[in-house]
Design a protein around this motif. Structure first.
Motif: not given
Length: 323
Positions: A219-231
């Motif tokens: 998640g941290a590598i592939t997603l922007n930080p906001l969506i990573y946090f949501v996931c």
């Protein structure tokens, strides 16, 4: 000591240990299901092209996710407060007044943190990140040793700082921190140390924990930080704690949980709305990010304090029986 008292103490200890073991077993089962939920959320986010820089969709998902799935897990702190009052002041004649004082102190602490952020934003962000790492480590309470729980919290917070430094820098600046570089530089050795500790003890940690670490990395590598946090926050952390709260306070179903949490959640939404309009002179995205993350920061510290005190009294009968 009377025999009856000894029997009562033993049975009480047995009931407490049974409920604690049942809670841990149930939490372990929930973790497995929530890991699948988080994995599905990451895949869906990738298919929705949320690996790119955060845009309107990312902000919308963050706002709705935190409002509907993130905040409710802290909306039961007043139940823990009532339990604390019964534990420390069992003979009080005014439990509602005591609970009112408890909630007033809770609110005042949040306001003090908000004032701290206004004057010393870098210090406030440092406190928020450190406490959040410690708090997220409780997601594996009963399943991992303390050092591994702390490593988990460090990875949850630090991975985006390492893999998405430019985007995290923009977010940190939006939070009124003028120089994000010390946070970026500090994250690298901390994340490297946490990963090293996890990998060294990989044999002892179990497949579920290693799978969870892999999902964080993905998640941290592939997603922007906001969506990573949501996931993570909305698909793993918050539902996990809601399940634990349901068992801890004996809440029988979703309707009962909703009835208990709704007043606190509505008041929090109202406060967040006031904060948003107060900062509405800024760009919309900036105001939203400030409202969400500064608001979470101001709620994190009193929530963690209440959770820590609640955990202490939950184990107190066991210790008393042993004595």
């Amino acid at each position: 000591m009377r025999p009856g008292r000894h029997i009562d103490g033993t049975s009480q200890r047995h009931r407490v240990m049974t409920s604690i073991n049942a809670l841990r077993k149930g939490t372990g089962t929930i973790r497995g299901r929530l890991l699948w939920l988080m994995a599905g959320a990451i895949v869906l986010a990738l298919l929705s092209r949320q690996g790119e820089s955060a845009g309107v969709m990312s902000l919308s998902v963050l706002t709705v996710g935190v409002a509907l799935l993130g905040l409710p897990h802290g909306a039961f702190d007043h139940l823990t407060g009532a339990r604390l009052i019964r534990h420390y002041r069992p003979d009080t004649q005014h439990p509602r007044a005591c609970l009112g004082l408890f909630m007033t102190g809770y609110l005042l602490l949040s306001l003090m943190l908000l004032e701290c952020w206004y004057h010393w934003s870098s210090l406030a962000l440092t406190l928020f990140l450190l406490l959040s790492a410690a708090h997220f480590g409780t997601d594996w309470r009963g399943g991992q040793r303390l050092i591994h729980r702390l490593c988990w919290g460090v990875l949850v917070i630090g991975l985006p700082f390492v893999w998405r430094p430019d985007e995290v820098t923009d977010i940190v600046r939006t939070l009124a921190v003028p120089d994000p570089s010390p946070f970026i530089e500090a994250a690298r050795p901390m994340v490297a140390l946490a990963l090293s500790i996890v990998l060294v003890g990989a044999r002892r940690e179990g497949a579920m924990f290693l799978l969870a670490i892999g999902l964080l990395l993905l998640g941290a590598i592939t997603l922007n930080p906001l969506i990573y946090f949501v996931c993570y926050f909305c698909c793993f952390h918050s539902p996990l704690h809601l399940g634990a709260i349901r068992h801890e306070h004996g809440l029988s179903g979703r309707r009962q949980m909703l009835a208990v949490a709704a007043p606190v959640v509505l008041m929090t939404w109202f406060g967040a709305g006031v904060g948003y309009f107060w900062m509405s002179h800024a760009h919309v995205s900036g105001a939203l990010i400030k409202t969400i993350f500064i608001g979470l920061a101001c709620l994190t510290v009193p929530h963690m304090l209440v959770e820590w005190l609640g955990e202490r009294i939950a184990h107190a009968p066991v210790k008393a029986a042993r004595g």
